[in-house]
Enzyme design. Structure first.
Site, PDB file in Angstrom:
ATOM      1  CB  SER A  92       3.137  -6.926  -0.132  1.00 43.92           C
ATOM      2  OG  SER A  92       3.597  -6.730   1.201  1.00 43.92           O
ATOM      3  CG  LEU A 106       7.768 -13.104   4.220  1.00 40.40           C
ATOM      4  CD1 LEU A 106       7.266 -13.980   5.356  1.00 40.40           C
ATOM      5  CD2 LEU A 106       8.440 -13.944   3.132  1.00 40.40           C
ATOM      6  CG  HIS A 117       6.387  -2.871   1.540  1.00 42.45           C
ATOM      7  ND1 HIS A 117       7.100  -3.675   2.399  1.00 42.45           N
ATOM      8  CD2 HIS A 117       5.417  -3.655   1.016  1.00 42.45           C
ATOM      9  CE1 HIS A 117       6.597  -4.900   2.384  1.00 42.45           C
ATOM     10  NE2 HIS A 117       5.564  -4.910   1.551  1.00 42.45           N
ATOM     11  CG  LEU A 119       3.556   7.958  -0.643  1.00 39.32           C
ATOM     12  CD1 LEU A 119       2.145   8.183  -0.096  1.00 39.32           C
ATOM     13  CD2 LEU A 119       4.317   9.277  -0.574  1.00 39.32           C
ATOM     14  CE1 TYR A 163       1.988   7.700   4.670  1.00 41.72           C
ATOM     15  CE2 TYR A 163       3.662   8.114   6.328  1.00 41.72           C
ATOM     16  CZ  TYR A 163       3.310   7.749   5.048  1.00 41.72           C
ATOM     17  OH  TYR A 163       4.285   7.440   4.128  1.00 41.72           O
TER      18      TYR A 163
END
Length: 202
Positions: A92, A106, A117, A119, A163
């Site tokens: 988002s 939000l 948010h 994976l 990551y």
């Protein structure tokens, strides 16, 4: 047509098995596309199994999955095999340099940062590199969105090397905690890859 399928490297990837000559398949062997609220239950089932067994908490509950897939489906990406969801990312927009607890629920339409948010990969498809491939395709897609400046996420410490291999850098400890769990915040400079955008067909 979804936003995902509108750029060259995000078109569905169709692969034919060696024995498929002359046979017509209803579903492609492998497909990447943005998700919709209709995918929410499949998403949540994969997420719940992946996270509950490790941390005891899901990044998104079912109603939150539906919430984000309704508000900003173009910031999600699902990997489907023979029509079955096997891995996904949900994001988002966020409008601050660092994540706060509000970022968990939000979507800020005027934001220039994508908050990733979650994976997750279905248990039967893990240890095959699918998470890394999906993240690579997702970041390539973000490079074609002119309003995106960077991507951010938070993860537990043991996931930091994963990551980092995808190009994320550590920003520092996250101010967000979930029960006893603490997180590291990481970022990927999408706008720092202008050369990649010029040569990606965007």
């Amino acid at each position: 047509m979804s936003v995902v399928s509108a750029v060259p490297f995000m078109k569905p990837l169709h692969m034919r098995s060696p024995g498929s000559q002359g046979r017509r398949h209803t579903l492609p062997a492998s497909e990447f596309r943005s998700l919709s609220p209709e995918d929410a239950i499949s998403v949540f089932e994969i997420e719940r199994e992946a996270f509950i067994s490790v941390s005891g908490e899901c990044p998104l509950h079912l109603d939150e999955v539906r919430h984000f897939l309704s508000l900003c489906p173009e910031l999600s990406l699902g990997w489907f095999e023979e029509g079955r969801l096997v891995a996904f990312i949900i994001g988002s927009l966020w409008d601050q340099d660092r994540l706060t607890v509000d970022a968990l629920t939000l979507h800020k339409p005027r934001g220039t940062t994508v908050h990733i948010h979650v994976l997750a990969v279905h248990r039967t498809f893990r240890q095959q590199g699918k998470g890394s491939i999906l993240m690579w395709r997702y970041l390539q897609y973000l490079r074609c969105l002119p309003y995106i400046r960077r991507a951010v996420l938070m993860c537990e410490d043991f996931l930091v090397p994963f990551y980092q291999k995808s190009g994320f850098a550590v920003q520092g400890p996250s101010e967000i905690t979930v029960g006893p769990l603490t997180f590291t915040e990481m970022f990927f400079p999408v706008r720092g890859h202008a050369f990649m955008r010029r040569n990606s067909g965007c």
